[in-house]
Design a protein around this motif. Structure first.
Motif, PDB file in Angstrom:
ATOM      1  N   ALA A   9      66.264  83.242 -41.188  1.00  0.00           N
ATOM      2  CA  ALA A   9      64.951  82.610 -41.122  1.00  0.00           C
ATOM      3  C   ALA A   9      64.444  82.346 -42.534  1.00  0.00           C
ATOM      4  CB  ALA A   9      63.978  83.510 -40.373  1.00  0.00           C
ATOM      5  N   PRO A  10      64.086  81.106 -42.836  1.00  0.00           N
ATOM      6  CA  PRO A  10      63.582  80.825 -44.184  1.00  0.00           C
ATOM      7  C   PRO A  10      62.190  81.416 -44.384  1.00  0.00           C
ATOM      8  CG  PRO A  10      63.503  78.851 -42.827  1.00  0.00           C
ATOM      9  CD  PRO A  10      64.171  79.916 -42.015  1.00  0.00           C
ATOM     10  N   SER A  11      61.831  81.616 -45.635  1.00  0.00           N
ATOM     11  CA  SER A  11      60.508  82.132 -45.971  1.00  0.00           C
ATOM     12  C   SER A  11      59.464  81.064 -45.693  1.00  0.00           C
ATOM     13  CB  SER A  11      60.448  82.493 -47.463  1.00  0.00           C
ATOM     14  OG  SER A  11      61.427  83.429 -47.776  1.00  0.00           O
ATOM     15  N   TYR A  12      58.248  81.517 -45.349  1.00  0.00           N
ATOM     16  CA  TYR A  12      57.171  80.556 -45.103  1.00  0.00           C
ATOM     17  C   TYR A  12      55.833  81.156 -45.486  1.00  0.00           C
ATOM     18  CZ  TYR A  12      56.112  83.187 -40.857  1.00  0.00           C
ATOM     19  OH  TYR A  12      55.781  84.178 -39.971  1.00  0.00           O
ATOM     20  N   ASP A  13      54.869  80.285 -45.751  1.00  0.00           N
ATOM     21  CA  ASP A  13      53.477  80.657 -46.019  1.00  0.00           C
ATOM     22  C   ASP A  13      52.609  79.928 -45.011  1.00  0.00           C
ATOM     23  OD1 ASP A  13      54.207  82.090 -48.290  1.00  0.00           O
ATOM     24  OD2 ASP A  13      53.840  80.413 -49.652  1.00  0.00           O
ATOM     25  N   LEU A  14      51.532  80.570 -44.589  1.00  0.00           N
ATOM     26  CA  LEU A  14      50.553  79.929 -43.722  1.00  0.00           C
ATOM     27  C   LEU A  14      49.200  80.092 -44.392  1.00  0.00           C
ATOM     28  CD1 LEU A  14      49.981  78.433 -41.092  1.00  0.00           C
ATOM     29  CD2 LEU A  14      49.727  80.643 -39.974  1.00  0.00           C
ATOM     30  N   LYS A  15      48.551  78.965 -44.680  1.00  0.00           N
ATOM     31  CA  LYS A  15      47.301  78.983 -45.432  1.00  0.00           C
ATOM     32  C   LYS A  15      46.197  78.290 -44.640  1.00  0.00           C
ATOM     33  CE  LYS A  15      45.432  77.409 -49.841  1.00  0.00           C
ATOM     34  NZ  LYS A  15      45.728  76.640 -51.046  1.00  0.00           N
ATOM     35  N   LYS A  16      45.027  78.925 -44.589  1.00  0.00           N
ATOM     36  CA  LYS A  16      43.853  78.319 -43.958  1.00  0.00           C
ATOM     37  C   LYS A  16      43.141  77.522 -45.043  1.00  0.00           C
ATOM     38  CE  LYS A  16      39.897  79.347 -41.079  1.00  0.00           C
ATOM     39  NZ  LYS A  16      39.211  80.374 -40.287  1.00  0.00           N
ATOM     40  N   GLN A  17      43.049  76.205 -44.855  1.00  0.00           N
ATOM     41  CA  GLN A  17      42.437  75.352 -45.866  1.00  0.00           C
ATOM     42  C   GLN A  17      40.932  75.225 -45.680  1.00  0.00           C
ATOM     43  OE1 GLN A  17      45.100  71.945 -45.473  1.00  0.00           O
ATOM     44  NE2 GLN A  17      45.933  72.520 -47.467  1.00  0.00           N
ATOM     45  N   ASP A  18      40.478  75.174 -44.458  1.00  0.00           N
ATOM     46  CA  ASP A  18      39.056  75.227 -44.127  1.00  0.00           C
ATOM     47  C   ASP A  18      38.945  75.681 -42.674  1.00  0.00           C
ATOM     48  OD1 ASP A  18      39.277  72.918 -42.442  1.00  0.00           O
ATOM     49  OD2 ASP A  18      38.850  71.591 -44.116  1.00  0.00           O
ATOM     50  N   SER A  19      37.772  75.529 -42.066  1.00  0.00           N
ATOM     51  CA  SER A  19      37.586  76.089 -40.721  1.00  0.00           C
ATOM     52  C   SER A  19      38.471  75.448 -39.652  1.00  0.00           C
ATOM     53  CB  SER A  19      36.121  75.978 -40.307  1.00  0.00           C
ATOM     54  OG  SER A  19      35.728  74.621 -40.271  1.00  0.00           O
ATOM     55  N   ASN A  20      38.949  74.228 -39.875  1.00  0.00           N
ATOM     56  CA  ASN A  20      39.758  73.534 -38.860  1.00  0.00           C
ATOM     57  C   ASN A  20      41.166  73.159 -39.316  1.00  0.00           C
ATOM     58  OD1 ASN A  20      37.499  73.626 -37.268  1.00  0.00           O
ATOM     59  ND2 ASN A  20      36.926  71.512 -37.600  1.00  0.00           N
ATOM     60  N   ARG A  21      41.482  73.327 -40.588  1.00  0.00           N
ATOM     61  CA  ARG A  21      42.775  72.860 -41.105  1.00  0.00           C
ATOM     62  C   ARG A  21      43.604  74.018 -41.662  1.00  0.00           C
ATOM     63  NH1 ARG A  21      43.060  69.187 -45.270  1.00  0.00           N
ATOM     64  NH2 ARG A  21      41.363  70.261 -46.276  1.00  0.00           N
ATOM     65  N   TYR A  22      44.914  73.967 -41.357  1.00  0.00           N
ATOM     66  CA  TYR A  22      45.862  74.969 -41.824  1.00  0.00           C
ATOM     67  C   TYR A  22      47.063  74.244 -42.408  1.00  0.00           C
ATOM     68  CZ  TYR A  22      43.091  77.845 -38.682  1.00  0.00           C
ATOM     69  OH  TYR A  22      42.053  78.468 -38.052  1.00  0.00           O
ATOM     70  N   GLN A  23      47.802  74.930 -43.288  1.00  0.00           N
ATOM     71  CA  GLN A  23      49.025  74.346 -43.819  1.00  0.00           C
ATOM     72  C   GLN A  23      50.134  75.387 -43.767  1.00  0.00           C
ATOM     73  OE1 GLN A  23      49.566  73.262 -48.067  1.00  0.00           O
ATOM     74  NE2 GLN A  23      49.899  71.224 -47.220  1.00  0.00           N
ATOM     75  N   LEU A  24      51.217  75.017 -43.099  1.00  0.00           N
ATOM     76  CA  LEU A  24      52.413  75.837 -43.019  1.00  0.00           C
ATOM     77  C   LEU A  24      53.390  75.294 -44.049  1.00  0.00           C
ATOM     78  CD1 LEU A  24      54.266  77.921 -41.541  1.00  0.00           C
ATOM     79  CD2 LEU A  24      54.969  76.012 -40.079  1.00  0.00           C
ATOM     80  N   THR A  25      53.870  76.155 -44.951  1.00  0.00           N
ATOM     81  CA  THR A  25      54.846  75.747 -45.960  1.00  0.00           C
ATOM     82  C   THR A  25      56.113  76.567 -45.744  1.00  0.00           C
ATOM     83  OG1 THR A  25      53.065  75.279 -47.536  1.00  0.00           O
ATOM     84  CG2 THR A  25      55.273  75.479 -48.434  1.00  0.00           C
ATOM     85  N   VAL A  26      57.233  75.875 -45.519  1.00  0.00           N
ATOM     86  CA  VAL A  26      58.516  76.524 -45.257  1.00  0.00           C
ATOM     87  C   VAL A  26      59.447  76.229 -46.420  1.00  0.00           C
ATOM     88  CG1 VAL A  26      60.436  76.752 -43.641  1.00  0.00           C
ATOM     89  CG2 VAL A  26      58.172  76.171 -42.782  1.00  0.00           C
ATOM     90  N   SER A  27      60.083  77.264 -46.949  1.00  0.00           N
ATOM     91  CA  SER A  27      61.017  77.108 -48.058  1.00  0.00           C
ATOM     92  C   SER A  27      62.381  76.671 -47.515  1.00  0.00           C
ATOM     93  CB  SER A  27      61.152  78.437 -48.805  1.00  0.00           C
ATOM     94  OG  SER A  27      62.123  78.330 -49.821  1.00  0.00           O
ATOM     95  N   VAL A  28      62.758  75.430 -47.845  1.00  0.00           N
ATOM     96  CA  VAL A  28      64.020  74.870 -47.349  1.00  0.00           C
ATOM     97  C   VAL A  28      64.779  74.181 -48.492  1.00  0.00           C
ATOM     98  CG1 VAL A  28      63.405  74.626 -44.917  1.00  0.00           C
ATOM     99  CG2 VAL A  28      62.724  72.852 -46.516  1.00  0.00           C
ATOM    100  N   PRO A  29      65.201  74.939 -49.509  1.00  0.00           N
ATOM    101  CA  PRO A  29      65.896  74.307 -50.637  1.00  0.00           C
ATOM    102  C   PRO A  29      67.223  73.692 -50.213  1.00  0.00           C
ATOM    103  CG  PRO A  29      66.080  76.685 -50.780  1.00  0.00           C
ATOM    104  CD  PRO A  29      65.136  76.388 -49.653  1.00  0.00           C
ATOM    105  N   GLY A  30      67.460  72.485 -50.659  1.00  0.00           N
ATOM    106  CA  GLY A  30      68.719  71.803 -50.366  1.00  0.00           C
ATOM    107  C   GLY A  30      68.770  71.090 -49.025  1.00  0.00           C
ATOM    108  N   TRP A  31      67.744  71.206 -48.209  1.00  0.00           N
ATOM    109  CA  TRP A  31      67.722  70.528 -46.914  1.00  0.00           C
ATOM    110  C   TRP A  31      67.200  69.112 -47.088  1.00  0.00           C
ATOM    111  CZ3 TRP A  31      69.279  72.551 -42.198  1.00  0.00           C
ATOM    112  CH2 TRP A  31      69.635  73.893 -42.198  1.00  0.00           C
ATOM    113  N   LYS A  32      67.723  68.205 -46.270  1.00  0.00           N
ATOM    114  CA  LYS A  32      67.282  66.811 -46.277  1.00  0.00           C
ATOM    115  C   LYS A  32      66.388  66.558 -45.068  1.00  0.00           C
ATOM    116  CE  LYS A  32      71.645  65.576 -48.351  1.00  0.00           C
ATOM    117  NZ  LYS A  32      73.008  65.303 -48.001  1.00  0.00           N
ATOM    118  N   GLU A  33      65.567  65.512 -45.142  1.00  0.00           N
ATOM    119  CA  GLU A  33      64.633  65.195 -44.053  1.00  0.00           C
ATOM    120  C   GLU A  33      65.342  65.017 -42.713  1.00  0.00           C
ATOM    121  OE1 GLU A  33      62.138  61.891 -45.079  1.00  0.00           O
ATOM    122  OE2 GLU A  33      61.499  62.847 -46.932  1.00  0.00           O
TER     123      GLU A  33
END
Length: 155
Positions: free
Chosen positions: A40-64
């Motif tokens: 499982a790759p590492s990830y961060d979950l951040k609350k940006q404001d009361s309605n918005r969140y951002q999930l960031t997943v570490s995927v080095p070397g992966w293509k879209e």
């Protein structure tokens, strides 16, 4: 759980210690049906404001085209599936420490949550999540009325 150590002799450390921990982790994962920790790759979950969140997943070397983001039945799934390498591509490597295994991360989303966008930049997959709560379900303050009569005093 996979343990990775940094050493002046990476081949020695990898072949004796780290590989054994990876094998034990995979064995327990097969017995329990869980995904190995190392897969499982590492990830961060951040609350940006009361309605918005951002999930960031570490995927080095992966293509879209190797990554897939899907929402089904209140679950968000981020998965990666690598294309097979040719034998010629495999031959030229002396040491490969960047994980190349397929993976799948799943998150349970709260009600009224939607994925509003995603982008892959510098080995980080950023998934924007928006929660839109209908007005009828937002908390409302209710005024309390009083039945007391107001008596006016004349002076």
């Amino acid at each position: 759980m996979a343990l990775r150590t940094l050493s002046a002799l990476p081949v020695f450390a990898d072949s004796i210690f780290s590989d054994r921990f990876n094998r034990i982790d995979r064995l327990f994962s097969q017995l329990t049906g869980d995904t190995p920790v190392a897969a499982a790759p590492s990830y961060d979950l951040k609350k940006q404001d009361s309605n918005r969140y951002q999930l960031t997943v570490s995927v080095p070397g992966w293509k879209e085209n190797e990554l897939e983001i899907e929402t089904v039945g209140g679950n968000l799934t981020v998965a990666g599936k690598r294309a097979e390498e040719s034998s010629e591509e495999k031959e030229n490597w002396i040491y490969r420490g960047i994980r190349r295994a397929d993976f799948q991360l799943s998150f349970s989303l709260p009600e009224h949550t939607k994925v509003s966008g995603a982008k892959l930049e510098n080995g980080l997959l950023q998934v924007d999540i928006y929660q839109e709560i209908p007005e009828s379900e937002k908390p409302q303050k209710i005024a309390i009325e009083s039945n007391q009569k107001v008596i006016e005093h004349k002076s």
